[in-house]
Design a protein around this motif. Sequence first.
Motif, PDB file in Angstrom:
ATOM      1  N   GLN A  34       0.884  -1.164   0.000  1.00  0.00           N
ATOM      2  CA  GLN A  34       0.000   0.000   0.000  1.00  0.00           C
ATOM      3  C   GLN A  34       0.926   1.219   0.000  1.00  0.00           C
ATOM      4  OE1 GLN A  34      -2.752   0.914   3.361  1.00  0.00           O
ATOM      5  NE2 GLN A  34      -4.300   0.526   1.795  1.00  0.00           N
ATOM      6  N   TRP A  35       1.050   1.832  -1.173  1.00  0.00           N
ATOM      7  CA  TRP A  35       1.915   2.997  -1.304  1.00  0.00           C
ATOM      8  C   TRP A  35       1.291   4.162  -0.544  1.00  0.00           C
ATOM      9  CZ3 TRP A  35       6.132   0.995  -2.905  1.00  0.00           C
ATOM     10  CH2 TRP A  35       6.161   0.011  -3.893  1.00  0.00           C
ATOM     11  N   PRO A  36       2.122   5.027   0.066  1.00  0.00           N
ATOM     12  CA  PRO A  36       1.587   6.119   0.884  1.00  0.00           C
ATOM     13  C   PRO A  36       0.944   7.254   0.085  1.00  0.00           C
ATOM     14  CG  PRO A  36       3.972   6.240   0.789  1.00  0.00           C
ATOM     15  CD  PRO A  36       3.567   4.954   0.110  1.00  0.00           C
ATOM     16  N   TYR A  49       1.956  14.803  -6.029  1.00  0.00           N
ATOM     17  CA  TYR A  49       1.250  13.526  -6.099  1.00  0.00           C
ATOM     18  C   TYR A  49      -0.017  13.572  -5.262  1.00  0.00           C
ATOM     19  CZ  TYR A  49       5.749  12.025  -7.904  1.00  0.00           C
ATOM     20  OH  TYR A  49       6.885  11.912  -8.658  1.00  0.00           O
ATOM     21  N   THR A  50      -0.975  12.717  -5.610  1.00  0.00           N
ATOM     22  CA  THR A  50      -2.179  12.602  -4.794  1.00  0.00           C
ATOM     23  C   THR A  50      -1.785  12.144  -3.399  1.00  0.00           C
ATOM     24  OG1 THR A  50      -2.510  10.312  -5.494  1.00  0.00           O
ATOM     25  CG2 THR A  50      -3.673  11.999  -6.745  1.00  0.00           C
ATOM     26  N   GLN A  51      -2.470  12.635  -2.408  1.00  0.00           N
ATOM     27  CA  GLN A  51      -2.163  12.284  -1.027  1.00  0.00           C
ATOM     28  C   GLN A  51      -3.202  11.296  -0.522  1.00  0.00           C
ATOM     29  OE1 GLN A  51       0.776  13.429   0.543  1.00  0.00           O
ATOM     30  NE2 GLN A  51       1.052  13.885  -1.626  1.00  0.00           N
ATOM     31  N   ALA A  52      -3.150  10.111  -1.085  1.00  0.00           N
ATOM     32  CA  ALA A  52      -4.064   9.041  -0.702  1.00  0.00           C
ATOM     33  C   ALA A  52      -3.327   7.713  -0.808  1.00  0.00           C
ATOM     34  CB  ALA A  52      -5.282   9.026  -1.623  1.00  0.00           C
ATOM     35  N   LEU A  53      -3.718   6.757   0.007  1.00  0.00           N
ATOM     36  CA  LEU A  53      -3.111   5.432  -0.064  1.00  0.00           C
ATOM     37  C   LEU A  53      -3.456   4.786  -1.405  1.00  0.00           C
ATOM     38  CD1 LEU A  53      -3.922   4.172   3.530  1.00  0.00           C
ATOM     39  CD2 LEU A  53      -1.775   5.134   2.689  1.00  0.00           C
ATOM     40  N   VAL A  54      -2.475   4.098  -1.997  1.00  0.00           N
ATOM     41  CA  VAL A  54      -2.664   3.459  -3.296  1.00  0.00           C
ATOM     42  C   VAL A  54      -2.222   2.005  -3.187  1.00  0.00           C
ATOM     43  CG1 VAL A  54      -2.017   3.473  -5.738  1.00  0.00           C
ATOM     44  CG2 VAL A  54      -2.198   5.641  -4.486  1.00  0.00           C
ATOM     45  N   TYR A  68      16.895  -5.079  -8.680  1.00  0.00           N
ATOM     46  CA  TYR A  68      16.177  -4.001  -9.353  1.00  0.00           C
ATOM     47  C   TYR A  68      14.766  -3.938  -8.781  1.00  0.00           C
ATOM     48  CZ  TYR A  68      20.200  -4.268 -12.337  1.00  0.00           C
ATOM     49  OH  TYR A  68      21.496  -4.272 -12.792  1.00  0.00           O
ATOM     50  N   ASP A  69      14.330  -2.737  -8.443  1.00  0.00           N
ATOM     51  CA  ASP A  69      13.099  -2.506  -7.703  1.00  0.00           C
ATOM     52  C   ASP A  69      12.029  -1.915  -8.628  1.00  0.00           C
ATOM     53  OD1 ASP A  69      11.327  -2.114  -5.589  1.00  0.00           O
ATOM     54  OD2 ASP A  69      12.353  -0.329  -4.822  1.00  0.00           O
ATOM     55  N   TYR A  70      11.001  -2.715  -8.932  1.00  0.00           N
ATOM     56  CA  TYR A  70       9.900  -2.256  -9.781  1.00  0.00           C
ATOM     57  C   TYR A  70       8.669  -1.993  -8.920  1.00  0.00           C
ATOM     58  CZ  TYR A  70      12.134  -2.983 -14.255  1.00  0.00           C
ATOM     59  OH  TYR A  70      12.967  -2.859 -15.347  1.00  0.00           O
ATOM     60  N   HIS A  71       7.970  -0.907  -9.220  1.00  0.00           N
ATOM     61  CA  HIS A  71       6.753  -0.526  -8.511  1.00  0.00           C
ATOM     62  C   HIS A  71       5.608  -0.434  -9.503  1.00  0.00           C
ATOM     63  CE1 HIS A  71       8.999   1.658  -4.991  1.00  0.00           C
ATOM     64  NE2 HIS A  71       9.533   0.486  -5.287  1.00  0.00           N
ATOM     65  N   ALA A  72       4.395  -0.709  -9.025  1.00  0.00           N
ATOM     66  CA  ALA A  72       3.190  -0.574  -9.851  1.00  0.00           C
ATOM     67  C   ALA A  72       2.015  -0.215  -8.970  1.00  0.00           C
ATOM     68  CB  ALA A  72       2.893  -1.874 -10.600  1.00  0.00           C
ATOM     69  N   GLY A  73       1.073   0.519  -9.544  1.00  0.00           N
ATOM     70  CA  GLY A  73      -0.194   0.785  -8.881  1.00  0.00           C
ATOM     71  C   GLY A  73      -1.115  -0.390  -9.152  1.00  0.00           C
ATOM     72  N   ALA A  74      -2.304  -0.369  -8.587  1.00  0.00           N
ATOM     73  CA  ALA A  74      -3.239  -1.489  -8.719  1.00  0.00           C
ATOM     74  C   ALA A  74      -3.582  -1.809 -10.164  1.00  0.00           C
ATOM     75  CB  ALA A  74      -4.513  -1.195  -7.936  1.00  0.00           C
ATOM     76  N   ASP A  75      -3.688  -0.805 -11.004  1.00  0.00           N
ATOM     77  CA  ASP A  75      -4.055  -1.074 -12.393  1.00  0.00           C
ATOM     78  C   ASP A  75      -3.022  -0.513 -13.366  1.00  0.00           C
ATOM     79  OD1 ASP A  75      -4.498   1.588 -11.987  1.00  0.00           O
ATOM     80  OD2 ASP A  75      -6.552   1.598 -12.715  1.00  0.00           O
TER      81      ASP A  75
END
Length: 99
Positions: A34-36, A49-54, A68-75
Amino acid sequence: MNDEAIVQMAIRDMAARLEVAEGEIEVVEVRDVQWPDGALGCPEEGKMYTQALVDGTQVLLGADERIYDYHAGADGEPFLCSSDEKDGGYEFLPPPGNP
């Protein structure tokens, strides 16, 4: 998008960046996070950035003794959350949710 699709997209990207075969990329860890905020754990200086949990996914890939560190949002599509090093990788595992 499911974790398997996110991982495959990250592997393809990493293999292209390193100019190696996809089979040379190791999946070290995949975790739901859960990204901050809307930066998805990888803020860029000067951006807002939006200030909501993602909800999202973190994928740690290994190649040539580097992580190597990859990040993704839910969609969203995964992206490399680069270190300050030339190849964007790490010599060790970054802390959960942070580079």
